[in-house]
Scaffold this motif. Structure first.
Motif, PDB file in Angstrom:
ATOM      1  N   LYS A   1       0.695  -1.094   0.077  1.00 35.90           N
ATOM      2  CA  LYS A   1       0.037  -0.006   0.069  1.00 35.90           C
ATOM      3  C   LYS A   1       0.678   1.266  -0.073  1.00 35.90           C
ATOM      4  CE  LYS A   1      -3.510   0.188   2.952  1.00 35.90           C
ATOM      5  NZ  LYS A   1      -4.274   0.240   3.883  1.00 35.90           N
ATOM      6  N   ASN A   2       2.008   1.232   0.903  1.00 39.21           N
ATOM      7  CA  ASN A   2       2.815   2.656   0.917  1.00 39.21           C
ATOM      8  C   ASN A   2       3.744   2.571  -0.357  1.00 39.21           C
ATOM      9  OD1 ASN A   2       2.270   3.778   3.639  1.00 39.21           O
ATOM     10  ND2 ASN A   2       2.873   1.829   4.405  1.00 39.21           N
ATOM     11  N   VAL A   3       3.892   1.666  -1.186  1.00 40.06           N
ATOM     12  CA  VAL A   3       4.572   2.051  -2.346  1.00 40.06           C
ATOM     13  C   VAL A   3       3.590   2.764  -3.476  1.00 40.06           C
ATOM     14  CG1 VAL A   3       5.182   0.831  -4.566  1.00 40.06           C
ATOM     15  CG2 VAL A   3       5.729   0.025  -2.450  1.00 40.06           C
ATOM     16  N   TYR A   4       2.453   2.596  -3.300  1.00 43.30           N
ATOM     17  CA  TYR A   4       1.436   3.193  -4.121  1.00 43.30           C
ATOM     18  C   TYR A   4       1.175   4.678  -3.715  1.00 43.30           C
ATOM     19  CZ  TYR A   4       0.379  -0.887  -6.927  1.00 43.30           C
ATOM     20  OH  TYR A   4       0.490  -1.932  -7.644  1.00 43.30           O
ATOM     21  N   PHE A   5       1.091   4.785  -2.275  1.00 47.06           N
ATOM     22  CA  PHE A   5       1.128   6.146  -1.821  1.00 47.06           C
ATOM     23  C   PHE A   5       2.081   6.890  -2.056  1.00 47.06           C
ATOM     24  CE2 PHE A   5      -1.973   4.062   1.548  1.00 47.06           C
ATOM     25  CZ  PHE A   5      -3.221   4.495   0.911  1.00 47.06           C
ATOM     26  N   ALA A   6       3.258   6.163  -2.084  1.00 47.01           N
ATOM     27  CA  ALA A   6       4.600   7.010  -2.349  1.00 47.01           C
ATOM     28  C   ALA A   6       4.601   7.456  -3.558  1.00 47.01           C
ATOM     29  CB  ALA A   6       5.952   6.154  -1.809  1.00 47.01           C
ATOM     30  N   THR A   7       3.777   7.173  -4.527  1.00 46.53           N
ATOM     31  CA  THR A   7       3.909   7.759  -5.615  1.00 46.53           C
ATOM     32  C   THR A   7       3.593   9.223  -5.770  1.00 46.53           C
ATOM     33  OG1 THR A   7       1.698   7.218  -6.348  1.00 46.53           O
ATOM     34  CG2 THR A   7       3.491   5.519  -6.725  1.00 46.53           C
ATOM     35  N   ARG A   8       2.842   9.617  -4.906  1.00 50.38           N
ATOM     36  CA  ARG A   8       2.236  10.984  -4.561  1.00 50.38           C
ATOM     37  C   ARG A   8       1.488  11.404  -5.958  1.00 50.38           C
ATOM     38  NH1 ARG A   8       2.854  13.738   0.182  1.00 50.38           N
ATOM     39  NH2 ARG A   8       4.163  12.518   1.503  1.00 50.38           N
ATOM     40  N   ASN A   9       0.801  10.218  -6.435  1.00 48.43           N
ATOM     41  CA  ASN A   9      -0.102  10.317  -7.372  1.00 48.43           C
ATOM     42  C   ASN A   9      -1.406   9.800  -7.066  1.00 48.43           C
ATOM     43  OD1 ASN A   9      -1.788   9.832 -10.010  1.00 48.43           O
ATOM     44  ND2 ASN A   9       0.331   9.780 -11.117  1.00 48.43           N
ATOM     45  N   GLU A  10      -2.579  10.711  -6.813  1.00 47.61           N
ATOM     46  CA  GLU A  10      -3.789  10.156  -6.394  1.00 47.61           C
ATOM     47  C   GLU A  10      -4.409   9.052  -7.272  1.00 47.61           C
ATOM     48  OE1 GLU A  10      -4.420  14.301  -8.186  1.00 47.61           O
ATOM     49  OE2 GLU A  10      -2.935  13.368  -7.198  1.00 47.61           O
ATOM     50  N   PHE A  11      -4.170   9.066  -8.498  1.00 50.65           N
ATOM     51  CA  PHE A  11      -4.804   8.085  -9.495  1.00 50.65           C
ATOM     52  C   PHE A  11      -4.139   6.488  -9.057  1.00 50.65           C
ATOM     53  CE2 PHE A  11      -5.144  12.079 -11.783  1.00 50.65           C
ATOM     54  CZ  PHE A  11      -6.456  11.836 -11.942  1.00 50.65           C
ATOM     55  N   PHE A  12      -3.086   6.565  -8.350  1.00 47.02           N
ATOM     56  CA  PHE A  12      -2.880   5.291  -7.948  1.00 47.02           C
ATOM     57  C   PHE A  12      -3.321   4.810  -6.549  1.00 47.02           C
ATOM     58  CE2 PHE A  12       0.619   5.852 -11.103  1.00 47.02           C
ATOM     59  CZ  PHE A  12       1.040   4.585 -11.580  1.00 47.02           C
ATOM     60  N   TRP A  13      -3.693   5.739  -5.815  1.00 52.26           N
ATOM     61  CA  TRP A  13      -4.011   5.367  -4.435  1.00 52.26           C
ATOM     62  C   TRP A  13      -5.117   4.454  -4.320  1.00 52.26           C
ATOM     63  CZ3 TRP A  13      -3.744  11.394  -2.415  1.00 52.26           C
ATOM     64  CH2 TRP A  13      -2.265  11.638  -2.363  1.00 52.26           C
ATOM     65  N   PRO A  14      -6.279   4.585  -5.358  1.00 52.18           N
ATOM     66  CA  PRO A  14      -7.271   3.624  -5.045  1.00 52.18           C
ATOM     67  C   PRO A  14      -6.758   2.154  -5.183  1.00 52.18           C
ATOM     68  CG  PRO A  14      -8.089   5.202  -6.397  1.00 52.18           C
ATOM     69  CD  PRO A  14      -6.580   5.476  -6.202  1.00 52.18           C
ATOM     70  N   ILE A  15      -5.947   1.793  -5.822  1.00 48.42           N
ATOM     71  CA  ILE A  15      -5.248   0.360  -5.930  1.00 48.42           C
ATOM     72  C   ILE A  15      -4.680   0.176  -4.453  1.00 48.42           C
ATOM     73  CG2 ILE A  15      -3.515  -0.990  -6.959  1.00 48.42           C
ATOM     74  CD1 ILE A  15      -3.740   0.753  -9.435  1.00 48.42           C
ATOM     75  N   ALA A  16      -4.058   1.182  -3.989  1.00 46.74           N
ATOM     76  CA  ALA A  16      -3.417   0.745  -2.736  1.00 46.74           C
ATOM     77  C   ALA A  16      -4.760   0.701  -1.595  1.00 46.74           C
ATOM     78  CB  ALA A  16      -2.622   1.999  -2.186  1.00 46.74           C
ATOM     79  N   GLN A  17      -5.601   1.428  -1.647  1.00 48.63           N
ATOM     80  CA  GLN A  17      -6.618   1.135  -0.837  1.00 48.63           C
ATOM     81  C   GLN A  17      -7.313  -0.050  -0.696  1.00 48.63           C
ATOM     82  OE1 GLN A  17      -8.565   4.867  -1.970  1.00 48.63           O
ATOM     83  NE2 GLN A  17      -7.432   6.006  -0.453  1.00 48.63           N
ATOM     84  N   MET A  18      -7.560  -0.592  -2.020  1.00 49.37           N
ATOM     85  CA  MET A  18      -8.251  -1.814  -2.296  1.00 49.37           C
ATOM     86  C   MET A  18      -7.392  -3.203  -1.721  1.00 49.37           C
ATOM     87  SD  MET A  18      -7.956  -3.157  -6.120  1.00 49.37           S
ATOM     88  CE  MET A  18      -6.419  -3.892  -6.656  1.00 49.37           C
ATOM     89  N   PHE A  19      -6.070  -3.007  -1.496  1.00 52.21           N
ATOM     90  CA  PHE A  19      -5.368  -3.794  -1.067  1.00 52.21           C
ATOM     91  C   PHE A  19      -5.720  -4.654   0.432  1.00 52.21           C
ATOM     92  CE2 PHE A  19      -1.166  -2.945  -3.405  1.00 52.21           C
ATOM     93  CZ  PHE A  19      -1.867  -3.569  -4.830  1.00 52.21           C
ATOM     94  N   GLU A  20      -6.152  -3.870   1.205  1.00 47.87           N
ATOM     95  CA  GLU A  20      -6.670  -4.388   2.405  1.00 47.87           C
ATOM     96  C   GLU A  20      -7.570  -5.547   2.294  1.00 47.87           C
ATOM     97  OE1 GLU A  20      -5.678  -4.060   6.203  1.00 47.87           O
ATOM     98  OE2 GLU A  20      -5.464  -2.348   5.047  1.00 47.87           O
ATOM     99  N   ILE A  21      -8.642  -5.354   1.236  1.00 46.16           N
ATOM    100  CA  ILE A  21      -9.312  -6.522   1.041  1.00 46.16           C
ATOM    101  C   ILE A  21      -8.787  -7.503   0.141  1.00 46.16           C
ATOM    102  CG2 ILE A  21     -11.509  -7.106  -0.153  1.00 46.16           C
ATOM    103  CD1 ILE A  21     -12.330  -4.322   0.728  1.00 46.16           C
ATOM    104  N   THR A  22      -8.041  -7.049  -1.141  1.00 42.30           N
ATOM    105  CA  THR A  22      -7.517  -7.931  -2.200  1.00 42.30           C
ATOM    106  C   THR A  22      -6.297  -8.709  -2.010  1.00 42.30           C
ATOM    107  OG1 THR A  22      -6.642  -6.107  -3.258  1.00 42.30           O
ATOM    108  CG2 THR A  22      -9.025  -6.501  -3.902  1.00 42.30           C
ATOM    109  N   LEU A  23      -5.412  -8.219  -1.267  1.00 43.34           N
ATOM    110  CA  LEU A  23      -4.104  -8.821  -1.249  1.00 43.34           C
ATOM    111  C   LEU A  23      -4.155  -9.968  -0.007  1.00 43.34           C
ATOM    112  CD1 LEU A  23      -1.036  -6.340  -1.360  1.00 43.34           C
ATOM    113  CD2 LEU A  23      -1.680  -8.232  -2.870  1.00 43.34           C
ATOM    114  N   SER A  24      -5.087  -9.950   0.930  1.00 47.24           N
ATOM    115  CA  SER A  24      -4.819 -10.811   2.227  1.00 47.24           C
ATOM    116  C   SER A  24      -4.845 -12.314   1.675  1.00 47.24           C
ATOM    117  CB  SER A  24      -5.885 -10.224   3.192  1.00 47.24           C
ATOM    118  OG  SER A  24      -5.886 -11.242   4.263  1.00 47.24           O
ATOM    119  N   PRO A  25      -6.022 -12.555   0.754  1.00 43.52           N
ATOM    120  CA  PRO A  25      -6.106 -13.951   0.226  1.00 43.52           C
ATOM    121  C   PRO A  25      -4.535 -14.568  -0.188  1.00 43.52           C
ATOM    122  CG  PRO A  25      -8.029 -12.742  -0.206  1.00 43.52           C
ATOM    123  CD  PRO A  25      -7.047 -11.770   0.034  1.00 43.52           C
ATOM    124  N   SER A  26      -4.141 -13.800  -1.095  1.00 42.38           N
ATOM    125  CA  SER A  26      -2.834 -14.317  -1.823  1.00 42.38           C
ATOM    126  C   SER A  26      -1.786 -14.174  -0.955  1.00 42.38           C
ATOM    127  CB  SER A  26      -2.743 -13.289  -3.072  1.00 42.38           C
ATOM    128  OG  SER A  26      -2.576 -12.163  -2.776  1.00 42.38           O
TER     129      SER A  26
END
Length: 245
Positions: free
Chosen positions: A157-182
């Protein structure tokens, strides 16, 4: 029609939206079909008309339905859904084959994450790099698989936030749900020492402000993560398109 979801219960209109949304994502109501009338939904779910209308508004905001005069409320095509919405993601997780879901998630990450990592190397500020380093240290010190996965999710998540590009941030925010299973599946393997080295390489490349090395470190990390899932689950998350890359 509207079966109960296994998700946590919330307020009444959210519960109704949850049951209808899950039915739509599951395919009980197909795109183009109309939902039952408001009164019929009220009868089926034993709720007020006000609750149903608020639930429909929620679903419309997520792109699942649209209401038109004289034609009622109809289900929209999946291409119109907001697939980054937390509820939509959760419904998809509840209804999609796990292996298919993991493959699609890795395809997204492989397409986007190396670029995001390179961007983080040039655009991040000191506090971004500190958060990324802290997430990595959390992985190093984790005593349980659960703690390791939590820090791993925070790292990406922090990699995406560190882009300082808000269009990447929704991907980071979805990781709380999506990354956990994998990540939970992968955490059961014996690859953790190698994974820590690869995450460290990503952190250090970003700290050095080296986008080329950051991108390469991210690609290697993702390739090995995919290989772990092939070994553990017997699936190829990348497929032919990734092999060609």
């Amino acid at each position: 029609m509207f079966r109960t979801s296994v998700s946590l219960r919330r307020n009444v209109h959210s519960q109704v939206a949850d049951r209808i949304g899950l039915s739509i994502v599951r395919g009980d109501i197909v795109p183009g079909d109309a939902l039952p009338s408001e009164m019929r939904i009220c009868e089926m779910l034993e709720v007020s008309r006000t609750v149903v209308r608020e639930a429909i508004r929620m679903l419309a905001g997520k792109g699942l339905v649209e209401s038109r005069a004289k034609s009622g409320t109809r289900v929209r095509a999946p291409e119109d859904w907001n697939h980054l919405d937390p509820d939509v993601l959760r419904w998809l997780l509840e209804t999609t084959d796990v292996d298919t879901y993991l493959s699609k998630l890795f395809q997204l990450r492989y397409a986007v994450e190396p670029a995001a990592t390179a961007m983080a190397a040039t655009a991040s500020e000191a506090e971004d790099r500190a958060r990324l380093r802290a997430a990595y240290e959390g992985m190093v010190s984790a005593k349980t698989n659960e703690a390791f996965v939590a820090s791993d999710i925070a790292f990406h998540k922090n990699v995406y936030f560190a882009t300082r590009n808000e269009f990447f941030w929704p991907i980071a925010q979805m990781f709380e749900i999506t990354l956990s299973p994998s990540l939970t599946i992968a955490a059961t393997g014996d690859h953790r020492p190698r994974s820590l080295i690869e995450h460290r390489d990503v952190v250090e490349a970003i700290e050095r402000r080296d986008p080329k090395q950051a991108r390469e470190a991210a690609v290697l990390l993702l390739q090995h993560s995919a290989a772990d899932l092939v070994r553990i689950r017997g699936i190829d998350p990348f497929g032919a398109s990734a092999a060609a890359s």
